[in-house]
Design a protein around this motif. Structure first.
Motif, PDB file in Angstrom:
ATOM      1  N   THR A  96      -1.304  16.015   5.536  1.00  0.00           N
ATOM      2  CA  THR A  96      -2.094  15.175   4.565  1.00  0.00           C
ATOM      3  C   THR A  96      -0.783  14.511   4.417  1.00  0.00           C
ATOM      4  N   LEU A  97      -0.370  12.792   4.946  1.00  0.00           N
ATOM      5  CA  LEU A  97       0.474  12.281   4.572  1.00  0.00           C
ATOM      6  C   LEU A  97       0.318  11.471   3.921  1.00  0.00           C
ATOM      7  N   TYR A  98       1.388  11.014   2.660  1.00  0.00           N
ATOM      8  CA  TYR A  98       1.486  10.396   1.053  1.00  0.00           C
ATOM      9  C   TYR A  98       2.223   9.509   1.407  1.00  0.00           C
ATOM     10  N   LEU A  99       1.482   7.935   1.444  1.00  0.00           N
ATOM     11  CA  LEU A  99       2.371   7.295   1.253  1.00  0.00           C
ATOM     12  C   LEU A  99       2.084   6.289   0.045  1.00  0.00           C
ATOM     13  N   PRO A 100       3.426   5.285   0.056  1.00  0.00           N
ATOM     14  CA  PRO A 100       3.581   5.045  -1.633  1.00  0.00           C
ATOM     15  C   PRO A 100       2.249   3.509  -1.223  1.00  0.00           C
ATOM     16  N   PRO A 101       1.582   3.147  -2.739  1.00  0.00           N
ATOM     17  CA  PRO A 101       0.507   1.902  -2.186  1.00  0.00           C
ATOM     18  C   PRO A 101       1.106   0.563  -2.079  1.00  0.00           C
ATOM     19  N   ILE A 102       1.441   0.014  -1.148  1.00  0.00           N
ATOM     20  CA  ILE A 102       2.097  -1.414  -1.193  1.00  0.00           C
ATOM     21  C   ILE A 102       0.520  -2.467  -1.089  1.00  0.00           C
ATOM     22  N   ALA A 103       1.513  -4.097  -2.225  1.00  0.00           N
ATOM     23  CA  ALA A 103       0.625  -4.992  -2.364  1.00  0.00           C
ATOM     24  C   ALA A 103       0.834  -5.517  -1.005  1.00  0.00           C
ATOM     25  N   VAL A 104      -0.283  -6.193   0.255  1.00  0.00           N
ATOM     26  CA  VAL A 104       0.089  -6.859   1.385  1.00  0.00           C
ATOM     27  C   VAL A 104       0.240  -8.395   0.409  1.00  0.00           C
ATOM     28  N   ASP A 105       0.810  -9.914   0.064  1.00  0.00           N
ATOM     29  CA  ASP A 105       0.192 -10.880  -0.188  1.00  0.00           C
ATOM     30  C   ASP A 105       1.290 -11.796   0.384  1.00  0.00           C
ATOM     31  N   ASP A 106       0.686 -13.131  -0.640  1.00  0.00           N
ATOM     32  CA  ASP A 106       1.614 -14.970   0.732  1.00  0.00           C
ATOM     33  C   ASP A 106       3.294 -13.637   0.303  1.00  0.00           C
ATOM     34  N   THR A 107       3.643 -13.374  -0.656  1.00  0.00           N
ATOM     35  CA  THR A 107       5.198 -13.064  -0.415  1.00  0.00           C
ATOM     36  C   THR A 107       5.494 -11.569   0.109  1.00  0.00           C
ATOM     37  N   THR A 108       5.221 -10.915   0.022  1.00  0.00           N
ATOM     38  CA  THR A 108       5.178  -9.455   1.080  1.00  0.00           C
ATOM     39  C   THR A 108       6.539  -9.796   1.958  1.00  0.00           C
ATOM     40  N   GLU A 109       5.818 -11.044   2.893  1.00  0.00           N
ATOM     41  CA  GLU A 109       6.759 -10.876   4.182  1.00  0.00           C
ATOM     42  C   GLU A 109       8.421 -11.469   3.599  1.00  0.00           C
ATOM     43  N   TYR A 110       7.881 -12.187   2.987  1.00  0.00           N
ATOM     44  CA  TYR A 110       9.765 -13.005   2.467  1.00  0.00           C
ATOM     45  C   TYR A 110       9.465 -11.728   1.626  1.00  0.00           C
ATOM     46  N   MET A 111       9.651 -11.284   1.169  1.00  0.00           N
ATOM     47  CA  MET A 111      10.135  -9.655   0.517  1.00  0.00           C
ATOM     48  C   MET A 111      11.010  -9.387   1.258  1.00  0.00           C
ATOM     49  N   LEU A 112       9.938  -8.158   2.332  1.00  0.00           N
ATOM     50  CA  LEU A 112      10.558  -7.232   2.759  1.00  0.00           C
ATOM     51  C   LEU A 112      11.444  -7.779   3.633  1.00  0.00           C
ATOM     52  N   LEU A 113      11.689  -9.478   4.213  1.00  0.00           N
ATOM     53  CA  LEU A 113      12.545  -9.275   5.718  1.00  0.00           C
ATOM     54  C   LEU A 113      13.634 -10.073   4.423  1.00  0.00           C
ATOM     55  N   ASN A 114      13.971 -10.411   3.015  1.00  0.00           N
ATOM     56  CA  ASN A 114      15.399 -10.707   2.936  1.00  0.00           C
ATOM     57  C   ASN A 114      15.930  -9.340   1.925  1.00  0.00           C
ATOM     58  N   LEU A 115      15.001  -8.203   1.323  1.00  0.00           N
ATOM     59  CA  LEU A 115      15.353  -6.996   1.393  1.00  0.00           C
ATOM     60  C   LEU A 115      16.200  -6.947   2.359  1.00  0.00           C
ATOM     61  N   MET A 116      15.543  -6.211   3.906  1.00  0.00           N
ATOM     62  CA  MET A 116      15.867  -6.073   5.199  1.00  0.00           C
ATOM     63  C   MET A 116      17.696  -7.067   5.216  1.00  0.00           C
ATOM     64  N   ALA A 117      17.719  -7.614   5.203  1.00  0.00           N
ATOM     65  CA  ALA A 117      18.809  -9.063   5.633  1.00  0.00           C
ATOM     66  C   ALA A 117      19.660  -8.614   4.511  1.00  0.00           C
ATOM     67  N   PHE A 118      19.323  -8.029   2.888  1.00  0.00           N
ATOM     68  CA  PHE A 118      20.623  -7.913   1.985  1.00  0.00           C
ATOM     69  C   PHE A 118      21.176  -6.814   2.936  1.00  0.00           C
ATOM     70  N   GLU A 119      20.526  -5.482   3.132  1.00  0.00           N
ATOM     71  CA  GLU A 119      20.829  -4.355   3.483  1.00  0.00           C
ATOM     72  C   GLU A 119      21.769  -4.117   4.506  1.00  0.00           C
ATOM     73  N   ARG A 120      21.329  -5.130   5.459  1.00  0.00           N
ATOM     74  CA  ARG A 120      21.924  -5.280   6.799  1.00  0.00           C
ATOM     75  C   ARG A 120      23.309  -5.686   6.461  1.00  0.00           C
ATOM     76  N   LEU A 121      23.484  -6.535   5.809  1.00  0.00           N
ATOM     77  CA  LEU A 121      24.312  -7.538   5.585  1.00  0.00           C
ATOM     78  C   LEU A 121      25.761  -6.901   3.908  1.00  0.00           C
ATOM     79  N   HIS A 122      24.944  -5.931   3.517  1.00  0.00           N
ATOM     80  CA  HIS A 122      26.067  -5.968   2.233  1.00  0.00           C
ATOM     81  C   HIS A 122      26.557  -4.635   2.610  1.00  0.00           C
ATOM     82  N   THR A 123      27.385  -3.896   2.498  1.00  0.00           N
ATOM     83  CA  THR A 123      28.160  -2.709   3.592  1.00  0.00           C
ATOM     84  C   THR A 123      27.349  -1.785   2.052  1.00  0.00           C
TER      85      THR A 123
END
Length: 436
Positions: free
Chosen positions: A286-313
């Motif tokens: 069994t693979l346990y996965l956290p719930p995620i709401a996919v709405d109009d802001t999900t793409e913006y949120m995840l892309l900017n969070l990834m950009a922060f991880e990429r740019l912030h040492t």
């Protein structure tokens, strides 16, 4: 000789030689880099999806200040400053002085801050104005603290909360559009007359960005900015536990299977007990996965969070690893439908195909660290799928149960085989019965 002498006397050679001789330069550079927490997104990232990093309604901080499509909100910022001061009953000079004491740290938070913003009143005015505006918006959204705005106010009214504030909330997710929470800390210290408002500010920002109120890790001090608050809340909770190592004799397997392929191999999906993106586990098929709401802001949120991880040492790559994991899990609308049925995905963007397209566009040109926190889960799932009985099951399901016609063909073949066996048995039994 003359040419050599001209080179030795050139300004460029002198400047570089001076930098080489300055033993403190490296330490100063390192200290300056450590202060950075708000970044301009490089073109190699932004060109993939420019809209995801561009504020649409309001500018926060200097990077997008003054852009034509954001100027209409400046009048509302100034108005919110007046309301804030009137309610606080303290002069503006006290708030400006408190923020001014931290202006060097605030300037250092912005990577590549232009000279026009340094060492003058312009930057201080922007920090105080944007900070008060942010406090007023969040307090209005709370609907319990602010009540001195008109009922027909375009921003700070029930109408504004419905039609304007959601866009402000989305603009607060942009990595280039962040305001250091140190500004809010200094403003609240003057307004309340007491220090130590870190947890209050973190909680206020989180409740505004996420009305569902994801848990926020406490006792770690003031977050860097609103995006950092959201990231902390998304990663708060259990980390992936140690996984059972795969069989040593098993060959290497770097295949990342989709949700449907895993389901065909016998893997079952269940919703994790927490919403932490780190709460991904594999236990007993069994693979346990956290719930995620996919709405109009999900793409913006995840892309900017990834950009922060990429740019912030030092930020790590936990959100990036999660996005990479989910992008490989979701290849088609059938994968989204399967995860939606298991309450892992809450799809509000429309069709399952639209949600699948959203996930597929998140990990383009993603750089994943060599030690991803989900590597163990990946190896555990692959080891399970490599077992012979699970491979047979996957082949059977993929061949005969992918469509109703395949299933009907299999059922017809089984029925004909059973009838042939029964007819043979009947013939044999009749033969022996006649000769007895």
């Amino acid at each position: 000789m003359a040419s050599r002498r001209r080179i030795e006397e050139s300004a460029w050679v002198a400047d570089v030689e001076k930098a080489v001789a300055d033993v403190h330069a490296s330490a100063e550079e390192s200290a300056r880099w450590r202060r950075h927490s708000i970044y301009r997104v490089p073109a190699c990232i932004k060109d993939l999806n420019c809209k995801a990093y561009q504020p649409q309604v309001v500018s926060l901080g200097p990077f997008h200040h003054g852009e034509p499509h954001l100027r209409p909100m400046d009048a509302h910022k100034r108005r919110s400053l007046v309301h804030f001061l009137r309610r606080a009953r303290r002069p503006l000079s006290e708030f400006a002085a408190a923020v001014g004491d931290a202006v060097e740290r605030l300037e250092g938070a912005y990577q590549g801050l232009g000279d026009e913003w340094r060492g003058g009143e312009r930057f201080l005015e922007l920090m105080v104005t944007d900070g008060c505006f942010l406090l007023e918006v969040m307090r209005t959204a709370n609907r319990r603290e602010v009540n001195d705005y008109a009922d027909d106010d375009p921003v700070f009214s029930a109408h504004g909360l419905l039609y304007t504030v959601p866009y402000i909330r989305r603009d607060m997710l942009m990595i280039e559009n962040q305001l250091p929470l140190l500004v809010l800390d200094r403003l609240l210290a003057v307004e309340s007359g007491k220090e130590g408002n870190e947890e209050l500010i973190n909680g206020m920002v989180l409740r505004f960005l996420s009305p569902a109120a994801w848990p926020l890790v406490t006792g770690v001090g003031l977050a860097l900015h609103p995006l950092d608050v959201l990231r902390r809340s998304l990663l708060y909770g259990p980390t992936p536990g140690p996984q059972a190592p795969p069989e040593e004799s098993a060959p290497p397997d770097d295949i990342i299977r989709s949700a449907e392929e895993l389901y065909e191999a016998g893997v079952r999906f269940k919703r994790s007990q927490t919403s932490s993106l780190l709460d991904i586990r594999f236990r007993n098929g069994t693979l346990y996965l956290p719930p995620i709401a996919v709405d109009d802001t999900t793409e913006y949120m995840l892309l900017n969070l990834m950009a922060f991880e990429r740019l912030h040492t030092g930020a790590g790559n936990d959100v990036t690893a999660y996005v990479f994991f989910m992008d490989n899990m979701v290849d088609s609308a059938r994968d989204v439908a399967l995860l939606t049925a298991r309450r892992v995905v809450q799809n509000t963007v429309g069709s399952d195909k639209a949600a699948a397209k959203l996930f597929s566009g998140l990990s383009r040109d993603v750089v994943l660290g060599p030690q991803s926190p989900l590597d163990d889960v990946h190896r555990e799932v692959n080891a399970y799928c490599r077992k012979r009985r699970n491979r047979w099951r996957a082949n059977l399901v993929h061949t005969y149960f992918r469509s109703p016609w395949s299933f009907l063909s299999l059922a017809a073949a089984v029925f004909l085989l059973a009838m042939t066996i029964m007819q043979t048995l009947y013939t044999v039994l009749q033969f022996y019965g006649d000769n007895s």
